[in-house]
Motif scaffolding. Structure first.
Motif, PDB file in Angstrom:
ATOM      1  N   VAL A 252       0.850  -1.025  -0.047  1.00  0.00           N
ATOM      2  CA  VAL A 252      -0.007   0.082  -0.060  1.00  0.00           C
ATOM      3  C   VAL A 252       0.967   1.335   0.052  1.00  0.00           C
ATOM      4  CG1 VAL A 252      -2.028  -1.278   1.225  1.00  0.00           C
ATOM      5  CG2 VAL A 252      -0.371   0.056   2.575  1.00  0.00           C
ATOM      6  N   ARG A 253       0.460   2.187  -1.056  1.00  0.00           N
ATOM      7  CA  ARG A 253       1.242   3.538  -0.766  1.00  0.00           C
ATOM      8  C   ARG A 253       1.027   4.381   0.343  1.00  0.00           C
ATOM      9  NH1 ARG A 253       4.689   5.578  -4.819  1.00  0.00           N
ATOM     10  NH2 ARG A 253       4.711   7.694  -4.871  1.00  0.00           N
ATOM     11  N   THR A 254       2.133   4.706   1.009  1.00  0.00           N
ATOM     12  CA  THR A 254       1.884   5.552   2.076  1.00  0.00           C
ATOM     13  C   THR A 254       2.318   6.922   2.257  1.00  0.00           C
ATOM     14  OG1 THR A 254       4.313   4.927   3.058  1.00  0.00           O
ATOM     15  CG2 THR A 254       2.476   3.411   3.678  1.00  0.00           C
ATOM     16  N   GLY A 255       2.707   7.587   0.912  1.00  0.00           N
ATOM     17  CA  GLY A 255       2.988   8.694   0.641  1.00  0.00           C
ATOM     18  C   GLY A 255       3.014   8.961  -0.995  1.00  0.00           C
ATOM     19  N   GLY A 256       2.901  10.338  -1.155  1.00  0.00           N
ATOM     20  CA  GLY A 256       2.768  10.868  -2.621  1.00  0.00           C
ATOM     21  C   GLY A 256       1.388  10.845  -3.123  1.00  0.00           C
ATOM     22  N   PRO A 257       1.324  11.029  -4.679  1.00  0.00           N
ATOM     23  CA  PRO A 257      -0.028  11.405  -5.019  1.00  0.00           C
ATOM     24  C   PRO A 257      -1.051  10.028  -4.932  1.00  0.00           C
ATOM     25  CG  PRO A 257       1.546  11.012  -6.970  1.00  0.00           C
ATOM     26  CD  PRO A 257       2.202  11.128  -5.457  1.00  0.00           C
ATOM     27  N   SER A 258      -0.637   8.997  -5.000  1.00  0.00           N
ATOM     28  CA  SER A 258      -1.512   7.901  -4.913  1.00  0.00           C
ATOM     29  C   SER A 258      -1.466   7.173  -3.576  1.00  0.00           C
ATOM     30  CB  SER A 258      -1.179   6.669  -5.941  1.00  0.00           C
ATOM     31  OG  SER A 258      -1.252   7.255  -7.166  1.00  0.00           O
ATOM     32  N   VAL A 259      -1.380   8.074  -2.646  1.00  0.00           N
ATOM     33  CA  VAL A 259      -1.406   7.531  -0.988  1.00  0.00           C
ATOM     34  C   VAL A 259      -2.822   6.696  -0.675  1.00  0.00           C
ATOM     35  CG1 VAL A 259      -2.324   9.508  -0.287  1.00  0.00           C
ATOM     36  CG2 VAL A 259      -0.916   7.974   1.258  1.00  0.00           C
ATOM     37  N   GLY A 260      -2.718   5.317  -0.256  1.00  0.00           N
ATOM     38  CA  GLY A 260      -3.958   4.591  -0.033  1.00  0.00           C
ATOM     39  C   GLY A 260      -3.993   3.612  -1.206  1.00  0.00           C
ATOM     40  N   GLY A 261      -3.289   3.827  -2.362  1.00  0.00           N
ATOM     41  CA  GLY A 261      -3.485   2.722  -3.492  1.00  0.00           C
ATOM     42  C   GLY A 261      -2.999   1.496  -3.061  1.00  0.00           C
ATOM     43  N   VAL A 262      -3.469   0.501  -3.617  1.00  0.00           N
ATOM     44  CA  VAL A 262      -3.068  -1.015  -3.206  1.00  0.00           C
ATOM     45  C   VAL A 262      -2.206  -1.479  -4.453  1.00  0.00           C
ATOM     46  CG1 VAL A 262      -3.751  -3.418  -2.685  1.00  0.00           C
ATOM     47  CG2 VAL A 262      -4.807  -1.513  -1.491  1.00  0.00           C
ATOM     48  N   TYR A 263      -1.223  -1.946  -4.541  1.00  0.00           N
ATOM     49  CA  TYR A 263      -0.239  -2.200  -5.755  1.00  0.00           C
ATOM     50  C   TYR A 263       0.026  -3.979  -5.574  1.00  0.00           C
ATOM     51  CZ  TYR A 263       0.801   2.612  -6.268  1.00  0.00           C
ATOM     52  OH  TYR A 263       0.744   4.061  -6.411  1.00  0.00           O
ATOM     53  N   ILE A 264      -0.131  -4.542  -6.625  1.00  0.00           N
ATOM     54  CA  ILE A 264       0.467  -5.963  -6.630  1.00  0.00           C
ATOM     55  C   ILE A 264       1.394  -5.955  -7.662  1.00  0.00           C
ATOM     56  CG2 ILE A 264      -0.044  -8.431  -7.066  1.00  0.00           C
ATOM     57  CD1 ILE A 264      -2.816  -7.975  -6.262  1.00  0.00           C
ATOM     58  N   TYR A 265       2.469  -6.347  -7.434  1.00  0.00           N
ATOM     59  CA  TYR A 265       3.636  -6.594  -8.391  1.00  0.00           C
ATOM     60  C   TYR A 265       3.879  -7.473  -9.321  1.00  0.00           C
ATOM     61  CZ  TYR A 265       4.997  -1.998  -6.607  1.00  0.00           C
ATOM     62  OH  TYR A 265       4.949  -0.714  -5.968  1.00  0.00           O
ATOM     63  N   ARG A 266       4.306  -7.254 -10.672  1.00  0.00           N
ATOM     64  CA  ARG A 266       4.268  -8.261 -11.780  1.00  0.00           C
ATOM     65  C   ARG A 266       5.787  -8.413 -11.947  1.00  0.00           C
ATOM     66  NH1 ARG A 266       0.261  -5.232 -16.391  1.00  0.00           N
ATOM     67  NH2 ARG A 266      -1.248  -6.610 -15.920  1.00  0.00           N
ATOM     68  N   ALA A 267       6.623  -7.610 -11.517  1.00  0.00           N
ATOM     69  CA  ALA A 267       8.108  -7.643 -11.832  1.00  0.00           C
ATOM     70  C   ALA A 267       8.783  -7.223 -10.460  1.00  0.00           C
ATOM     71  CB  ALA A 267       8.441  -6.934 -13.041  1.00  0.00           C
ATOM     72  N   ASP A 268       9.996  -7.679 -10.350  1.00  0.00           N
ATOM     73  CA  ASP A 268      10.750  -7.198  -9.282  1.00  0.00           C
ATOM     74  C   ASP A 268      11.198  -5.651  -9.426  1.00  0.00           C
ATOM     75  OD1 ASP A 268      10.759  -9.840  -8.369  1.00  0.00           O
ATOM     76  OD2 ASP A 268      12.755 -10.220  -8.566  1.00  0.00           O
TER      77      ASP A 268
ATOM     78  N   GLU B  26      -0.716 -15.428 -12.261  1.00  0.00           N
ATOM     79  CA  GLU B  26      -0.804 -15.439 -13.761  1.00  0.00           C
ATOM     80  C   GLU B  26      -2.024 -14.328 -14.089  1.00  0.00           C
ATOM     81  OE1 GLU B  26       0.203 -19.901 -12.617  1.00  0.00           O
ATOM     82  OE2 GLU B  26      -1.202 -18.202 -11.997  1.00  0.00           O
ATOM     83  N   LEU B  27      -3.156 -14.320 -13.305  1.00  0.00           N
ATOM     84  CA  LEU B  27      -4.147 -13.418 -13.383  1.00  0.00           C
ATOM     85  C   LEU B  27      -3.491 -12.095 -13.170  1.00  0.00           C
ATOM     86  CD1 LEU B  27      -7.204 -13.016 -13.975  1.00  0.00           C
ATOM     87  CD2 LEU B  27      -7.432 -13.606 -11.621  1.00  0.00           C
ATOM     88  N   VAL B  28      -2.667 -11.695 -12.203  1.00  0.00           N
ATOM     89  CA  VAL B  28      -2.022 -10.562 -11.950  1.00  0.00           C
ATOM     90  C   VAL B  28      -1.297  -9.912 -13.276  1.00  0.00           C
ATOM     91  CG1 VAL B  28      -0.588  -9.126 -10.653  1.00  0.00           C
ATOM     92  CG2 VAL B  28      -2.006 -10.716  -9.615  1.00  0.00           C
ATOM     93  N   LYS B  29      -0.514 -10.806 -13.880  1.00  0.00           N
ATOM     94  CA  LYS B  29       0.255 -10.389 -15.057  1.00  0.00           C
ATOM     95  C   LYS B  29      -0.462 -10.263 -16.224  1.00  0.00           C
ATOM     96  CE  LYS B  29       4.517 -12.644 -13.806  1.00  0.00           C
ATOM     97  NZ  LYS B  29       5.826 -13.678 -14.143  1.00  0.00           N
ATOM     98  N   LEU B  30      -1.714 -11.124 -16.367  1.00  0.00           N
ATOM     99  CA  LEU B  30      -2.495 -10.752 -17.526  1.00  0.00           C
ATOM    100  C   LEU B  30      -3.367  -9.546 -17.339  1.00  0.00           C
ATOM    101  CD1 LEU B  30      -2.997 -14.506 -18.683  1.00  0.00           C
ATOM    102  CD2 LEU B  30      -1.479 -12.613 -19.761  1.00  0.00           C
ATOM    103  N   ALA B  31      -3.683  -9.097 -16.092  1.00  0.00           N
ATOM    104  CA  ALA B  31      -4.682  -8.229 -16.004  1.00  0.00           C
ATOM    105  C   ALA B  31      -4.478  -7.038 -16.762  1.00  0.00           C
ATOM    106  CB  ALA B  31      -5.027  -7.938 -14.428  1.00  0.00           C
ATOM    107  N   LYS B  32      -5.654  -6.287 -17.129  1.00  0.00           N
ATOM    108  CA  LYS B  32      -5.559  -5.173 -17.950  1.00  0.00           C
ATOM    109  C   LYS B  32      -6.472  -4.100 -17.166  1.00  0.00           C
ATOM    110  CE  LYS B  32      -9.125  -6.648 -21.191  1.00  0.00           C
ATOM    111  NZ  LYS B  32      -9.510  -7.943 -20.540  1.00  0.00           N
TER     112      LYS B  32
END
Length: 508
Positions: free
Chosen positions: A266-282, A300-306
């Protein structure tokens, strides 16, 4: 018969079967990943990871060949030569640039190929730390060979003695199987297909054997954001997908770690604070992100999601939130989760209005919870009008606690005649723009909040009778945002100034 793989299990189905016959219980609107059988091939991207003695950065190259970056053995020549508030230079090394002998404008994160004393034999790789105008001995184009896309904070930490220890290309897997996401229930399935229907996330600090609370607050934010069981993909990039529904919500900064494939933050600072991120790459860790979980199924669903996809998502453990529940129901929930239960006042006609500890991981760690209750006659049911006032309703939920819980509260500020005013605490960063302002008459029992056009912005009010001149907060119509109505008007009559009023939202 044909065989398909459904969430890791082999299923035998009839030929020409459709997706709906295989997953009849899929949540409405949620996309699934379809992966046709085929091989995968490794593909080199246009990005390079640069590891330094201070941290990692990722550079997206601009299409120009940069020998010192693209040959791993050349990394040894990249030693920090100088740094100031504007830029940092690594080198020297020989190159074939032709310095233009004129200044250029650079932005933060630009990677520049320049030279010292206009001599290409003493070239440097220069990282712009802030917007500035300078002559770095670059060629006519300005010498920008790439852009730092991850790890920009490392630029500010470089100091004498730092050097580059390794450079390596970022590798992705180019799927040649025409894989995609779909919500089409009539899709005809093929032999050997892999179907992934959901994303499962294990919360940071939780295992069945051991629970730690180093990220309890930020994990609770994750549980609130995804309590619907759906991840809304508002942005999809090469490195991550982002759910933006709780952007603007403050989140504690708790657990910083590298963001690997499948990491949830979850982003704790910046313009998207409060957003939830799932990473496709390191990507490297960031001071603006707290790690809150790890995908254990459905990468696989995370990587293909649009962008625009909804993904069925399950978080382990599920949230423990007793606020708003009738006390008898709260007892059953606690018993089912093995939680010891302490109650201020017991009784069949009471509702939970406070819970300690307030986070799921803390409750599970302590195996106990203490709740405060109130009689039903002190809990007022309301209905909010998201169709006409979506922004104002969102603000109201945030400042009363209804965003996170089934019960909220607000202190009574002033009571006169048939007008009841409440003054919940509102952060200075929250804006209340005019929305759904009345024009002719405000009906009785309307619930309103004063917008930013008036000094009393954030004041919440109810007027039991209709009025053609003033809104429920006693402001002119242009300063009044109608956000819904109060259902239990009779309960208002017992409200007095300085009382804490408990509310529940009734959804249609």
């Amino acid at each position: 018969m044909i065989r398909v793989h459904l969430d890791g299990e082999i299923r035998e189905i009839s030929e020409r079967s459709s997706l709906s016959t295989l997953i009849p219980g899929q949540p409405a609107g949620c996309a699934v990943a379809i992966i046709r059988p085929a091989t995968q091939e490794q593909e080199k991207t246009a990005s390079i990871t640069v590891t330094t003695t201070t941290g990692e950065i990722t550079i997206e190259l601009a299409g120009r060949e940069v020998d010192v970056l693209e040959r791993p053995e050349a990394a040894g020549s990249l030693v920090l030569h100088w740094t100031d508030r504007y830029a940092a230079a690594f080198g020297p090394f020989p190159s074939e640039i032709r310095p233009a002998r004129k200044p250029h404008l650079y932005e933060r994160g630009n990677v520049i190929l320049g030279c010292g004393g206009y001599d290409p034999k003493t070239s440097y790789l220069i990282f712009s730390k802030s917007r500035h105008l300078a002559d770095h001995g670059a060629d006519e184009s300005g010498g920008v060979v790439g852009q730092v896309v991850s790890g920009k904070a490392v630029l500010d930490r470089w100091a004498t003695g730092d050097r580059v220890t390794k450079t390596e290309p970022v590798i992705s897997w180019a799927d040649t199987s025409r894989s995609f996401t779909t919500t089409d229930p009539n899709l005809v399935l093929e032999d050997g297909m892999l179907i992934v229907t959901r994303v499962e996330v294990l919360a940071q600090g939780y295992t069945p054997e051991r629970i730690t609370t180093e990220a309890a607050g930020s994990v609770e934010h994750l549980l609130v954001a995804l309590q619907s069981g759906k991840f809304a993909v508002g942005r999809a990039t090469s490195t991550h997908i982002l759910d933006q529904r709780l952007v603007g919500t403050d989140v504690p900064s708790q657990f910083k770690r590298p963001r690997r494939e499948g990491t949830v933050t979850v982003r704790t600072g910046g313009p998207s604070v409060g957003g939830v991120y799932i990473y496709r790459a390191d990507v490297p860790s960031s001071p603006a992100h707290s790690v809150v979980g790890q995908v254990v199924h459905g990468i696989e669903l995370v990587k293909l999601a649009k962008e625009g996809d909804l993904l069925s998502t399950r978080i382990v453990p599920s949230r423990i939130d007793l606020l708003g529940l009738p006390l008898e129901e709260a007892k059953k929930v606690a018993a089912a989760r093995g939680i010891a239960f302490a109650i201020d006042t017991d009784g069949a006609d009471r509702i939970v209005v406070s819970q300690e500890p307030g986070t799921t991981l803390d409750v599970l760690s302590e195996r106990s919870a203490t709740v405060t209750t109130a009689p039903f006659e002190q809990v007022i049911d309301i209905e909010l009008d998201d169709a006409r006032a979506p922004m104002s309703c969102d603000v109201f939920r945030r400042i009363t606690g209804l965003k996170e819980h089934d019960a909220g509260m607000m202190p009574a500020f002033f009571v006169f005649d048939d007008v009841y005013l409440f003054k919940p605490k509102i952060p200075t960063t929250i804006k209340i723009y005019p929305e759904n302002c009345p024009t002719r008459e405000v009906p009785g029992a309307a619930l309103a909040i004063t917008n930013d056009s008036r000094k009393g912005a954030g004041l919440v009010g109810v007027r039991l009778s209709a009025n053609r001149e003033f809104g429920p907060t006693s402001e002119p119509f242009e300063g009044t945002n109608i956000i819904g109505r109060v259902i239990d008007t009779d309960k208002l009559k017992s409200v007095k100034e300085r009382y804490m009023v408990y509310i529940r939202e009734v959804r249609k």
